[in-house]
Structure formats: structure tokens, C-alpha cells
Design an enzyme around this catalytic site. Structure first.
Site, PDB file in Angstrom:
ATOM      1  N   HIS A 135     -29.448  29.023  18.323  1.00  0.00           N
ATOM      2  CA  HIS A 135     -29.286  29.939  17.189  1.00  0.00           C
ATOM      3  C   HIS A 135     -30.581  30.685  16.871  1.00  0.00           C
ATOM      4  O   HIS A 135     -31.660  30.302  17.327  1.00  0.00           O
ATOM      5  CB  HIS A 135     -28.851  29.156  15.941  1.00  0.00           C
ATOM      6  CG  HIS A 135     -27.403  28.794  15.937  1.00  0.00           C
ATOM      7  ND1 HIS A 135     -26.918  27.684  16.592  1.00  0.00           N
ATOM      8  CD2 HIS A 135     -26.329  29.412  15.366  1.00  0.00           C
ATOM      9  CE1 HIS A 135     -25.603  27.618  16.425  1.00  0.00           C
ATOM     10  NE2 HIS A 135     -25.214  28.653  15.690  1.00  0.00           N
ATOM     11  N   LYS A 139     -31.814  30.019  10.839  1.00  0.00           N
ATOM     12  CA  LYS A 139     -30.721  29.098  10.484  1.00  0.00           C
ATOM     13  C   LYS A 139     -31.293  27.890   9.739  1.00  0.00           C
ATOM     14  O   LYS A 139     -32.278  27.302  10.166  1.00  0.00           O
ATOM     15  CB  LYS A 139     -29.979  28.653  11.752  1.00  0.00           C
ATOM     16  CG  LYS A 139     -28.815  27.732  11.463  1.00  0.00           C
ATOM     17  CD  LYS A 139     -27.845  27.648  12.623  1.00  0.00           C
ATOM     18  CE  LYS A 139     -26.714  26.680  12.355  1.00  0.00           C
ATOM     19  NZ  LYS A 139     -25.960  26.931  11.118  1.00  0.00           N
TER      20      LYS A 139
HETATM   21  N1  LIG Z   1     -18.305  29.636  10.141  1.00  0.00           N
HETATM   22  C1  LIG Z   1     -18.891  30.636  10.773  1.00  0.00           C
HETATM   23  O1  LIG Z   1     -18.279  31.294  11.653  1.00  0.00           O
HETATM   24  C2  LIG Z   1     -20.299  30.981  10.433  1.00  0.00           C
HETATM   25  C3  LIG Z   1     -20.966  30.228   9.507  1.00  0.00           C
HETATM   26  N2  LIG Z   1     -22.238  30.549   9.144  1.00  0.00           N
HETATM   27  C4  LIG Z   1     -22.807  29.743   8.060  1.00  0.00           C
HETATM   28  O2  LIG Z   1     -22.789  30.530   6.869  1.00  0.00           O
HETATM   29  C5  LIG Z   1     -23.890  30.162   6.033  1.00  0.00           C
HETATM   30  C6  LIG Z   1     -24.681  31.416   5.691  1.00  0.00           C
HETATM   31  O3  LIG Z   1     -25.290  31.941   6.854  1.00  0.00           O
HETATM   32  P1  LIG Z   1     -26.119  33.298   6.804  1.00  0.00           P
HETATM   33  O4  LIG Z   1     -25.280  34.408   6.278  1.00  0.00           O
HETATM   34  O5  LIG Z   1     -26.778  33.419   8.124  1.00  0.00           O
HETATM   35  O6  LIG Z   1     -27.230  32.900   5.704  1.00  0.00           O
HETATM   36  P2  LIG Z   1     -28.051  33.865   4.726  1.00  0.00           P
HETATM   37  O7  LIG Z   1     -29.190  33.041   4.211  1.00  0.00           O
HETATM   38  O8  LIG Z   1     -28.344  35.151   5.379  1.00  0.00           O
HETATM   39  O9  LIG Z   1     -27.015  34.146   3.537  1.00  0.00           O
HETATM   40  C7  LIG Z   1     -26.736  33.252   2.508  1.00  0.00           C
HETATM   41  C8  LIG Z   1     -26.668  34.066   1.239  1.00  0.00           C
HETATM   42  O10 LIG Z   1     -26.191  33.243   0.186  1.00  0.00           O
HETATM   43  C9  LIG Z   1     -26.990  33.526  -0.954  1.00  0.00           C
HETATM   44  N3  LIG Z   1     -26.922  32.441  -1.919  1.00  0.00           N
HETATM   45  C10 LIG Z   1     -27.665  31.315  -1.997  1.00  0.00           C
HETATM   46  N4  LIG Z   1     -27.279  30.586  -3.049  1.00  0.00           N
HETATM   47  C11 LIG Z   1     -26.256  31.267  -3.634  1.00  0.00           C
HETATM   48  C12 LIG Z   1     -25.437  31.009  -4.759  1.00  0.00           C
HETATM   49  N5  LIG Z   1     -25.597  29.917  -5.511  1.00  0.00           N
HETATM   50  N6  LIG Z   1     -24.487  31.929  -5.095  1.00  0.00           N
HETATM   51  C13 LIG Z   1     -24.312  33.035  -4.352  1.00  0.00           C
HETATM   52  N7  LIG Z   1     -25.077  33.335  -3.272  1.00  0.00           N
HETATM   53  C14 LIG Z   1     -26.024  32.446  -2.925  1.00  0.00           C
HETATM   54  C15 LIG Z   1     -28.373  33.724  -0.389  1.00  0.00           C
HETATM   55  O11 LIG Z   1     -29.209  34.368  -1.319  1.00  0.00           O
HETATM   56  P3  LIG Z   1     -30.810  34.119  -1.229  1.00  0.00           P
HETATM   57  O12 LIG Z   1     -31.216  34.575   0.128  1.00  0.00           O
HETATM   58  O13 LIG Z   1     -31.312  34.952  -2.348  1.00  0.00           O
HETATM   59  O14 LIG Z   1     -30.998  32.652  -1.422  1.00  0.00           O
HETATM   60  C16 LIG Z   1     -28.044  34.604   0.821  1.00  0.00           C
HETATM   61  O15 LIG Z   1     -27.918  35.957   0.455  1.00  0.00           O
HETATM   62  C17 LIG Z   1     -24.645  29.087   6.799  1.00  0.00           C
HETATM   63  O16 LIG Z   1     -24.222  27.808   6.378  1.00  0.00           O
HETATM   64  C18 LIG Z   1     -24.242  29.327   8.257  1.00  0.00           C
HETATM   65  O17 LIG Z   1     -24.339  28.174   9.040  1.00  0.00           O
HETATM   66  C19 LIG Z   1     -22.882  31.607   9.675  1.00  0.00           C
HETATM   67  C20 LIG Z   1     -22.285  32.376  10.632  1.00  0.00           C
HETATM   68  C21 LIG Z   1     -20.934  32.143  11.089  1.00  0.00           C
HETATM   69  O1  LIG Z   2     -25.928  29.865  10.871  1.00  0.00           O
HETATM   70  C1  LIG Z   2     -25.304  30.497  11.773  1.00  0.00           C
HETATM   71  O2  LIG Z   2     -25.722  31.555  12.237  1.00  0.00           O
HETATM   72  C2  LIG Z   2     -24.034  29.948  12.258  1.00  0.00           C
HETATM   73  N1  LIG Z   2     -23.543  28.901  11.667  1.00  0.00           N
HETATM   74  C3  LIG Z   2     -22.327  28.243  11.991  1.00  0.00           C
HETATM   75  C4  LIG Z   2     -22.610  26.839  12.460  1.00  0.00           C
HETATM   76  O3  LIG Z   2     -23.462  26.166  11.871  1.00  0.00           O
HETATM   77  O4  LIG Z   2     -21.952  26.402  13.409  1.00  0.00           O
HETATM   78  C5  LIG Z   2     -21.451  29.051  12.927  1.00  0.00           C
HETATM   79  C6  LIG Z   2     -22.210  29.811  13.975  1.00  0.00           C
HETATM   80  O5  LIG Z   2     -22.742  28.907  14.878  1.00  0.00           O
HETATM   81  C7  LIG Z   2     -23.303  30.659  13.339  1.00  0.00           C
END
Ligand SMILES: NC(=O)C1=CN([C@@H]2O[C@H](COP(=O)(O)OP(=O)(O)OC[C@H]3O[C@@H](n4cnc5c(N)ncnc54)[C@H](OP(=O)(O)O)[C@@H]3O)[C@@H](O)[C@H]2O)C=CC1
Ligand SMILES: O=C(O)C1=N[C@H](C(=O)O)C[C@H](O)C1
EC number: 1.17.1.8
Length: 250
Positions: A135, A139
Site C-alpha cells: 500500500h 495508510k
Molecule cells: N474498503 C475499501 O475498499 C477501502 C477502504 N479504505 C479504508 O478507508 C479508510 C480511509 O482511507 P483514506 O481515505 O485513504 O484515509 P484518509 O486519511 O485520506 O481519509 C480519512 C478522512 O476521514 C476524516 N476523519 C477523521 N476523523 C473523522 C471524523 N470523526 N468524522 C469525519 N471525518 C473524519 C479525516 O480527516 P483528517 O484528515 O482531518 O483527520 C480524513 O479526511 C481507511 O480505514 C482505509 O483502510 C481505503 C480504500 C479502499
Molecule cells: O487504506 C487503503 O488504501 C486501503 N484500505 C483497505 C484495506 O485496509 O484493506 C482496502 C484497500 O486495500 C485500500
């Protein structure tokens, strides 16, 4: 046709930004709320959101889901960090709101869902199996939720096939070079600039290896799965774990 009203929690994040774009581009969905850290979750109900999509952080997602379940807002969740205890807690909240649905998807990439399915199918035929997840360096957790789920599925398949522990003669590994073990399956996590989300499952036996690999090169790869989740969760009360339940995989 009435558009499904959608709110996005974590809207300014890497995934949240992409989800807002995808919802706005879909004719049958309407983006009615963007919630970020410091905003009031009640904005979702005020905006009349029917579905909340959560891509935030493992440390805050449970609070978001407690609010949504209590408010009767369906949730589509990509945030990682779901343990069996957390899933049990969600079931308790949903028992008090029986018409509400929550979808927890460790990975919304259709290819990633297939990779997990293929890995589970193959696992019972191989003596050894290891997972390498790769990743981007921002992350927050390791191993990935996808790797954890893959390891669980592989462990179930191995147990069902009567396979025991994998052979490994290593006795000296002071630096953890053999990786972590999830449900007995070695998992190696790589964090590297330039990567998005990738995983390889290596299955080995006498004289052969099968490699199952999936690559998400862009976050747009998750969007068809997220939109499918939004469309299906409104008519699927209760807890659904895994996007495969909304796909016809044959
Ligand atoms: N299931 C899937 O297919 C996928 C899952 N993921 C997962 O999704 C999650 C997010 O990933 P990603 O987008 O890369 O992370 P980011 O850090 O880019 O985004 C998370 C966002 O959530 C915000 N945030 C934090 N706390 C709160 C809150 N209490 N209320 C509202 N917003 C909040 C953060 O703000 P701030 O930065 O200001 O803290 C940030 O903008 C991870 O757990 C990742 O593993 C990611 C990709 C695909
Ligand atoms: O944080 C990410 O980027 C992703 N998170 C998810 C995970 O923890 O598996 C899904 C994907 O791998 C991207």
C-alpha cells in the site's frame, strides 16, 4: 425515480473525495451532506440522508455507525478495523433499528473480492500460503483489512480441508522478517511511495506455486463497488459483511 440521498463521512479524505465525485456523477444518487472531522453527525439527518458512506479511521468509525443506526440511516462502510467484537456490537445496535442496513466491505474493488474468493478456493489444495499486501505509505493500519479478511477465509478453507500448520523451519527471526501471522497465515505488509492498494497471495506445494494478485492503481477502482453498496443497502436490513453478498459470483 427518486434519487437515493447520500451523505459521505470523511468526505475530504482520499476515498471520501472520490466517493463524493462518484455519487455526484450518478443519476440515481444525490449527494446531500459532506461530513468531516469536527462536523456534527446530525448534519446527516438534517440533510435527509438515507445512506451514509464512511471512509474515515478505525478509531472513529464505531461512533459514526452508532449514530447512523440510531437515526435509521443505512451505512456503507469501507473503513478498516472491524474485529468480531465490533461486528457483534453493530448487530446489537441494528437489533434496535431492524429496518436499517449496514454493509462492511473490507475491499470495494470487484477484482479484490474475486482475489479473496479465488484464494479461499485454492487454499485447500496447497501446503503453504502467504499473503503480501502492498500500500501507499500514508495508510494508517497494518496489515490491511483486505489481508486480514483473506487470511480468515484461507484459514477457514484450510481447516475445512483438514490441513494443519504450514511447514516453516525458521527458529531465529529477531527482526520479524517472516511477517505477522493472522489466523496462522503469514502476512507481509509493504508501504511504498507510488503504490495505491495491491495484494498477492502465494500458494506453494511440491514443485509449483500459484500466485493470485490484484492491483488497484487508482481509487476510482473502488467506486463501482461503493455505488453498488449504496443501491443495495437500502433494501438489505441487518449487517452484511463483504461486497460479495451483493454480487452474483455464480
Ligand atoms: N474498503 C475499501 O475498499 C477501502 C477502504 N479504505 C479504508 O478507508 C479508510 C480511509 O482511507 P483514506 O481515505 O485513504 O484515509 P484518509 O486519511 O485520506 O481519509 C480519512 C478522512 O476521514 C476524516 N476523519 C477523521 N476523523 C473523522 C471524523 N470523526 N468524522 C469525519 N471525518 C473524519 C479525516 O480527516 P483528517 O484528515 O482531518 O483527520 C480524513 O479526511 C481507511 O480505514 C482505509 O483502510 C481505503 C480504500 C479502499
Ligand atoms: O487504506 C487503503 O488504501 C486501503 N484500505 C483497505 C484495506 O485496509 O484493506 C482496502 C484497500 O486495500 C485500500
Amino acid at each position: 425515480m427518486t434519487a437515493i440521498r447520500v451523505g459521505v463521512i470523511g468526505a475530504a479524505g482520499r476515498m471520501g473525495t472520490e466517493v463524493c465525485r462518484a455519487v455526484e456523477a450518478a443519476d440515481d444518487l444525490e449527494l446531500v451532506a459532506r461530513v468531516d472531522e469536527g462536523d456534527d453527525l446530525a448534519d446527516l439527518a438534517k440533510a435527509g440522508a438515507r445512506v451514509a458512506v464512511d471512509f474515515t479511521h478505525p478509531g472513529v468509525v464505531m461512533g459514526n455507525l452508532e449514530y447512523c443506526a440510531g437515526a435509521g440511516i443505512h451505512s456503507v462502510v469501507g473503513t478498516s478495523g472491524f474485529t468480531p467484537d465490533r461486528l457483534a456490537q453493530l448487530r446489537e445496535w441494528l437489533a434496535k433499528s431492524p429496518e436499517t442496513g449496514i454493509l462492511i466491505a473490507p475491499n470495494f474493488g470487484i477484482g479484490a473480492v474475486l482475489m479473496m474468493r479465488f484464494a479461499a478456493q485454492a487454499a485447500r489444495f496447497y501446503e503453504s500460503v502467504e499473503i503480501v499486501e502492498l500500500h501507499h505509505p500514508n495508510k494508517v493500519d497494518a496489515p490491511s483489512g483486505t489481508a486480514r479478511r483473506t487470511a480468515e477465509l484461507i484459514a477457514e478453507a484450510r481447516e475445512g480441508a483438514g490441513l494443519g500448520e504450514m511447514p516453516d523451519a525458521t527458529v531465529d527471526d529477531p527482526d520479524g522478517a517472516r511477517g505477522g501471522k493472522v489466523d496462522g497465515v503469514p502476512v507481509h505488509a509493504v508501504r511504498l511511495r507510488g503504490l495505491v492498494a495491491h495484494q498477492e497471495v502465494l500458494l506453494g506445494d511440491d514443485g509449483e506455486m500459484l500466485t493470485i494478485r490484484h492491483d488497484s492503481f487508482q481509487r476510482t477502482s473502488f467506486m463501482p463497488g461503493v455505488l453498488l453498496g449504496v443501491r443495495r443497502v437500502v433494501s438489505t436490513p441487518g449487517l452484511t459483511v463483504g461486497l460479495e453478498h451483493f454480487l452474483d459470483l455464480g
